[in-house]
Design an enzyme around this catalytic site. Structure first.
Site, PDB file in Angstrom:
ATOM      1  N   CYS A 120       0.814  -1.220   0.000  1.00 30.70           N
ATOM      2  CA  CYS A 120       0.000   0.000   0.000  1.00 30.70           C
ATOM      3  C   CYS A 120       0.846   1.268   0.000  1.00 30.70           C
ATOM      4  O   CYS A 120       0.447   2.286  -0.580  1.00 30.70           O
ATOM      5  CB  CYS A 120      -0.966   0.010   1.185  1.00 30.70           C
ATOM      6  SG  CYS A 120      -0.193  -0.198   2.805  1.00 30.70           S
ATOM      7  N   HIS A 159      -1.591   0.406   7.247  1.00 29.46           N
ATOM      8  CA  HIS A 159      -2.247   0.725   5.980  1.00 29.46           C
ATOM      9  C   HIS A 159      -1.878   2.162   5.625  1.00 29.46           C
ATOM     10  O   HIS A 159      -1.505   2.953   6.509  1.00 29.46           O
ATOM     11  CB  HIS A 159      -3.762   0.565   6.093  1.00 29.46           C
ATOM     12  CG  HIS A 159      -4.474   0.632   4.775  1.00 29.46           C
ATOM     13  ND1 HIS A 159      -4.059  -0.081   3.673  1.00 29.46           N
ATOM     14  CD2 HIS A 159      -5.574   1.346   4.372  1.00 29.46           C
ATOM     15  CE1 HIS A 159      -4.860   0.175   2.651  1.00 29.46           C
ATOM     16  NE2 HIS A 159      -5.776   1.036   3.042  1.00 29.46           N
ATOM     17  N   ASP A 184      -8.282   5.575  -1.304  1.00 27.86           N
ATOM     18  CA  ASP A 184      -7.846   4.291  -0.742  1.00 27.86           C
ATOM     19  C   ASP A 184      -8.120   3.216  -1.791  1.00 27.86           C
ATOM     20  O   ASP A 184      -9.262   2.777  -1.971  1.00 27.86           O
ATOM     21  CB  ASP A 184      -8.600   3.993   0.553  1.00 27.86           C
ATOM     22  CG  ASP A 184      -8.165   2.687   1.209  1.00 27.86           C
ATOM     23  OD1 ASP A 184      -7.296   1.990   0.637  1.00 27.86           O
ATOM     24  OD2 ASP A 184      -8.687   2.358   2.290  1.00 27.86           O
TER      25      ASP A 184
END
Length: 213
Positions: free
Chosen positions: A13, A69, A86
């Site tokens: 990520c 994250h 996201d």
């Protein structure tokens, strides 16, 4: 925006968001220098954070326990709600910050203290210059990949640093800001290499405060 237009490698990520910020700037969706973008690392001391509506989840509510994250928040003009980018979320892309917090962070959901989340907010222009990853965190003790790496080259910081991911994901309650409305705190996010660390109930207020800068 169609999420398929953005690069996505599962479990990477931080690199996905790095490339997302660059594409938003290049495509004119964000300021050319990324001055309206903020990279947000989500983690805690235990490296176990629950987030909802995540595509990688096998549950109907989309909840998953990540070690960390990374998302991007864009400050918008004209009083509109900040937007959350996201790539791993099943929510609209991008999502208004308020609804993202409500549906993904779910602050009303009572968690054990070990699962309370912290947020490191870093100004995108600084992040794009300073972040580096050689993906060593995705190799086991024998040097084998735990998860397949992205096809592109590793990210090297402008000063030649090859890996500093831990400097971004390591955070503690003791290091979190107590009052996000103080001017020096708001100024720090625009100057500090690693941004500032805030608690989960402060995220919306902090983004609102820096949007007034």
């Amino acid at each position: 925006m169609d999420v398929s237009h953005f690069h996505h490698t599962p479990f990477y990520c931080e690199e996905n968001v790095y490339l997302l910020c660059k594409k938003l700037c290049d495509d004119g969706v964000a300021n050319a220098q990324g001055s309206d973008l903020f990279v947000v690392f989500i983690s805690n001391e235990k490296k176990q954070i629950p987030l909802w509506n995540q595509k990688a989840s096998k549950r109907a509510d989309g909840v998953i326990l990540w070690d960390y994250h990374v998302i991007c928040i864009q400050i918008t003009q004209g009083g509109s709600s900040p937007l959350v980018w996201d790539i791993d979320s099943s929510l609209p892309f991008p999502s208004p910050l308020t609804s993202y917090v409500s549906e993904t962070i779910r602050p009303s959901f009572q968690l054990f203290s070990d699962f309370n989340r912290l947020f490191r907010v870093v100004h995108a222009p600084i992040f794009l210059c300073c972040f580096a990853s050689d993906r060593r965190h995705m190799k086991d003790s024998d040097g084998n990949w735990i998860e397949e790496p992205p096809p592109h080259e590793t990210i090297i910081a402008e000063d030649g640093t090859v890996h500093n991911l831990n400097e971004y994901i390591n955070m503690s309650v003791a290091g979190a800001i107590a009052d996000v409305t103080i001017s020096s705190v708001k100024d720090a996010v625009f100057s500090e290499k690693h941004g500032v660390v805030i608690k989960e109930n402060q995220l919306e207020e902090f983004i609102y405060q820096i949007s007034l800068q």
